[in-house]
Design an enzyme around this catalytic site. Structure first.
Site, short mmCIF file in Angstrom:
data_model
loop_
_atom_site.label_atom_id
_atom_site.label_comp_id
_atom_site.label_asym_id
_atom_site.label_seq_id
_atom_site.Cartn_x
_atom_site.Cartn_y
_atom_site.Cartn_z
N GLU A 1 165.60 -47.26 2.98
CA GLU A 1 165.40 -46.21 3.57
C GLU A 1 164.90 -46.26 5.03
O GLU A 1 164.48 -47.43 5.51
CB GLU A 1 164.29 -45.32 3.00
CG GLU A 1 164.85 -44.67 1.49
CD GLU A 1 163.70 -44.01 0.91
OE1 GLU A 1 163.94 -42.96 0.01
OE2 GLU A 1 162.33 -44.54 0.69
N CYS B 1 154.01 -43.08 6.77
CA CYS B 1 153.49 -44.50 6.34
C CYS B 1 153.35 -44.94 4.89
O CYS B 1 152.65 -44.19 4.59
CB CYS B 1 152.38 -44.67 7.49
SG CYS B 1 152.19 -46.21 7.96
#
Ligand code: SF4
Length: 369
Positions: free
Chosen positions: A91, A352
């Site tokens: 990803e 994150c």
């Protein structure tokens, strides 16, 4: 047959020489690929007609296969799922804004930042990170790193209607899946490919490498001398806490990492980014801030304060609102410069620490239907 995305400009020139092609032909080829996204030699109209079929026989462009794009409701982040030639998945994320500007300490709305992966899975297994829960498979090649950036750049040009030649992406951050300093050679090669002035032309100042703290590699990076921004995932300066959060701390202690960071700053005069993922009840006390203040003395830095982005099956939680507010107060009180990172892409698990191929089977089934 060579994959052009794996070749630096110098390597392509040498390969042309070996094939008795004028090395200067490498310039237009790089321009077509990296400035205009044209991969078909027949469309490279400034190459001699008789050369084009030969190039087609010798080279090709092998890209990652885009499987899925997921945009968050605000439209500020898009998460991409890519398949590699050998059937693995990674990803990457395209973000509006992104890395902080050194001089102004702003995030700049005009910025288009790509957060790229450097490995398939990650061998370091930080316990707050979704990628760390995946099996580590292998390093990505330089071409696979380059391909993520080119594919997101093409998407960005369409989405933001920046159709002129040249890139739409303004910043690259190696903060996706994997530890970039454990794939040092390929990451540096990809940076070299993308830096070439007749091609993608992105300078080191617009590139951030984020590491969990591989101390000797930080020093090696310093010695290369590129103006790359260094980000270190810190999360605590307490060695015992850090060992629990990040098993890599058993090999590279906080002291070793901070020595390497100082060495980096002696060579590369740029502010260091320390990332601090704030976790409920773990690293949110005033004593954590005081210890940090002592340890980071002498380093020019700012802290990226990240409220922990929850990940399914990880038994950690984000700080309460009050805890978060207090922690910011401690940072101000003790003079620690910080920027709040608001977990862009949280809704699509693109923030994150959230890149973990969640619900992969479901997404693959959907992408086929
Ligand atoms: S935080 Fe970075 S280094 Fe740690 S497991 Fe996740 S991807 Fe790997």
């Amino acid at each position: 047959m060579d994959n052009l995305l794996e070749l630096t400009f110098g390597e392509l020139k040498n390969s042309f020489i070996a094939n008795n092609v004028q090395p200067s032909r490498a310039y237009p080829v790089f321009g077509w690929i990296y400035r205009r996204s044209v991969f078909d030699f027949e469309q490279m109209t400034d190459l001699p007609k008789d050369l084009r079929p030969m190039l087609k026989d010798w080279y090709k462009v092998i890209e990652l296969e885009p499987v899925e794009e997921q945009a968050d409701p605000s439209g500020e982040s898009v998460k991409f799922l890519f398949r590699t030639y050998d059937g693995h998945y990674i990803e990457s994320v395209l973000l509006q804004g992104g890395e902080i500007d050194d001089e102004t300490e702003t995030l700049g709305p005009e910025r288009l930042t790509v957060c790229v992966s450097s490995q398939i899975g990650c061998p370091l297994g930080c316990n707050f990170c979704a990628t760390g829960r995946l099996d580590y498979k292998r390093n990505l090649s330089a071409g696979e790193i380059v391909s993520q950036i080119l594919l997101m750049d093409r998407y960005a040009k369409k989405k933001y209607k920046r159709e002129t030649p040249g890139r739409a992406v303004t910043n690259i951050v190696f903060m996706g899946m994997g530890e970039p300093l454990l794939n040092f050679e390929n990451v540096m090669k990809a940076i070299g490919i993308l830096a070439f002035s007749g091609g993608f032309h992105i300078g080191a100042r617009h590139i951030t490498i984020s590491t969990a703290g591989i101390a000797p590699k930080i020093k090696e990076l310093a010695e290369i001398g590129l103006q790359i921004r260094l980000a270190v995932s810190l999360n605590s300066v307490n060695q015992e806490k850090r060992k629990v959060l990040m098993p890599v701390a058993r090999t590279h202690s906080v002291n070793n990492i901070l020595d390497a960071v100082k060495y980096y700053q002696q060579h590369i005069d740029r502010r260091i980014t320390f990332e601090y993922v704030l976790l409920n009840g773990i690293n949110s006390q005033e004593e954590d801030v005081l210890a940090m203040k002592r340890s980071l003395q002498g380093i020019k830095f700012h802290l990226n304060l990240i409220r922990y982005n929850p990940v399914d099956e990880i038994p950690l939680s984000p700080p309460t609102d009050e805890e978060y507010r207090h922690f910011k107060g401690f940072l101000r009180k003790h003079g620690i410069p910080f920027v709040e990172r608001f977990g862009k892409g949280r809704e699509i698990a693109a923030a994150c620490g959230q890149l973990g191929l969640c619900k992969l089977d479901e997404r693959l089934a959907k992408s086929k239907s």
